[in-house]
Scaffold this active site. Sequence first.
Site, PDB file in Angstrom:
ATOM      1  N   LYS A  13      65.589  36.724  55.873  1.00  0.00           N
ATOM      2  CA  LYS A  13      66.434  35.592  55.435  1.00  0.00           C
ATOM      3  C   LYS A  13      67.866  36.054  55.166  1.00  0.00           C
ATOM      4  CE  LYS A  13      64.135  34.420  51.692  1.00  0.00           C
ATOM      5  NZ  LYS A  13      63.100  35.464  51.632  1.00  0.00           N
ATOM      6  N   ARG A  86      62.040  28.660  45.187  1.00  0.00           N
ATOM      7  CA  ARG A  86      60.876  29.524  45.373  1.00  0.00           C
ATOM      8  C   ARG A  86      59.633  28.912  44.736  1.00  0.00           C
ATOM      9  NH1 ARG A  86      64.167  34.549  45.762  1.00  0.00           N
ATOM     10  NH2 ARG A  86      62.879  36.247  46.488  1.00  0.00           N
ATOM     11  N   ARG A 125      64.259  49.167  53.846  1.00  0.00           N
ATOM     12  CA  ARG A 125      65.487  48.396  53.648  1.00  0.00           C
ATOM     13  C   ARG A 125      66.493  49.122  52.750  1.00  0.00           C
ATOM     14  NH1 ARG A 125      64.950  42.182  52.035  1.00  0.00           N
ATOM     15  NH2 ARG A 125      64.135  42.878  50.041  1.00  0.00           N
ATOM     16  N   ARG A 158      67.024  48.647  46.696  1.00  0.00           N
ATOM     17  CA  ARG A 158      66.906  47.765  45.529  1.00  0.00           C
ATOM     18  C   ARG A 158      65.744  48.214  44.654  1.00  0.00           C
ATOM     19  NH1 ARG A 158      66.947  41.745  47.882  1.00  0.00           N
ATOM     20  NH2 ARG A 158      65.194  41.711  46.444  1.00  0.00           N
ATOM     21  N   ARG A 169      55.693  40.994  44.640  1.00  0.00           N
ATOM     22  CA  ARG A 169      56.563  39.953  45.202  1.00  0.00           C
ATOM     23  C   ARG A 169      55.862  39.202  46.333  1.00  0.00           C
ATOM     24  NH1 ARG A 169      61.443  43.272  46.875  1.00  0.00           N
ATOM     25  NH2 ARG A 169      62.273  41.327  47.681  1.00  0.00           N
TER      26      ARG A 169
HETATM   27  P1  AMP Z   1      65.881  38.108  46.412  1.00  0.00           P
HETATM   28  O1  AMP Z   1      67.183  38.826  46.456  1.00  0.00           O
HETATM   29  O2  AMP Z   1      65.988  36.696  46.905  1.00  0.00           O
HETATM   30  O3  AMP Z   1      64.767  38.873  47.078  1.00  0.00           O
HETATM   31  O4  AMP Z   1      65.476  37.988  44.870  1.00  0.00           O
HETATM   32  C1  AMP Z   1      65.251  39.136  44.083  1.00  0.00           C
HETATM   33  C2  AMP Z   1      64.525  38.750  42.806  1.00  0.00           C
HETATM   34  O5  AMP Z   1      65.338  37.833  42.042  1.00  0.00           O
HETATM   35  C3  AMP Z   1      63.221  38.027  42.998  1.00  0.00           C
HETATM   36  O6  AMP Z   1      62.137  38.908  43.251  1.00  0.00           O
HETATM   37  C4  AMP Z   1      63.084  37.299  41.666  1.00  0.00           C
HETATM   38  O7  AMP Z   1      62.710  38.193  40.640  1.00  0.00           O
HETATM   39  C5  AMP Z   1      64.524  36.880  41.382  1.00  0.00           C
HETATM   40  N1  AMP Z   1      64.789  35.558  42.018  1.00  0.00           N
HETATM   41  C6  AMP Z   1      65.641  35.297  43.031  1.00  0.00           C
HETATM   42  N2  AMP Z   1      65.615  33.993  43.358  1.00  0.00           N
HETATM   43  C7  AMP Z   1      64.706  33.416  42.533  1.00  0.00           C
HETATM   44  C8  AMP Z   1      64.196  32.119  42.408  1.00  0.00           C
HETATM   45  N3  AMP Z   1      64.598  31.107  43.208  1.00  0.00           N
HETATM   46  N4  AMP Z   1      63.267  31.885  41.437  1.00  0.00           N
HETATM   47  C9  AMP Z   1      62.857  32.859  40.613  1.00  0.00           C
HETATM   48  N5  AMP Z   1      63.270  34.133  40.705  1.00  0.00           N
HETATM   49  C10 AMP Z   1      64.190  34.426  41.662  1.00  0.00           C
END
Ligand code: AMP
Length: 213
Positions: A13, A86, A125, A158, A169
Amino acid sequence: MNIMLLGAPGSGKGTQAEKLVKELDFIQFSTGDLFRKEISNQTKLGVLAASYMNEGNLVPDDLTNGIVNEGLKTQSDQLIFDGYPRTLNQAIALEEMLTNLNSKIDYILFIDVDKEILLDRIAGRMICPKCKASFHLTNRKPKVDGICDFDGTKLERRPDDEPAKVLVRLETYEADTKPLIDFYSSRPGFIHIKATDMDVDSIFAVIKKGLNK
Ligand code: AMP
């Protein structure tokens, strides 16, 4: 026009969002990036969000919808929603927020990648902490090992890309986020991209065609 990207962690994404920003002038709206910014600024919200994120868990809906509500005050068009919503609760909140701003989601792009290869992908990654560009040890190597192609910053992994966190996750995705596919699949503008065997550029070509660009 607003676009939503749906897909598991590691489905690509973020990479596609980057291309949409560079080539079609969209603005990436990533709740993960918004939270990471709060964390690096050491705000109260950042400290709270980090306690969930570092374990691979979702940040609670009220905090997440709150940060989105704030972000939409600055811009509510030409956005790519990446990593939000999400949960069903977030999807419903987003509809309400956009309706109040006379805006909507025009396209929902579901990047569908087999579960088996997601773990592998995330394991390789690397992210640029400065410009957020994403690289991969085998699939998308930087020109110089460990260095961002765009600004020369040292690439990082990360903290939530550690294998144990990734498993959490992926489980969270299955339980909380996957139901969104059913929620959105009958909407006009829903595009299902079977991306398991596709490279980054082929996926982007399908996206552009879907968006009539
Ligand atoms: P991402 O960069 O989108 O993979 O997000 C990294 C982390 O941020 C996720 O594993 C969640 O812990 C938190 N996070 C990001 N977006 C959301 C969301 N829409 N709802 C809840 N937690 C989020």
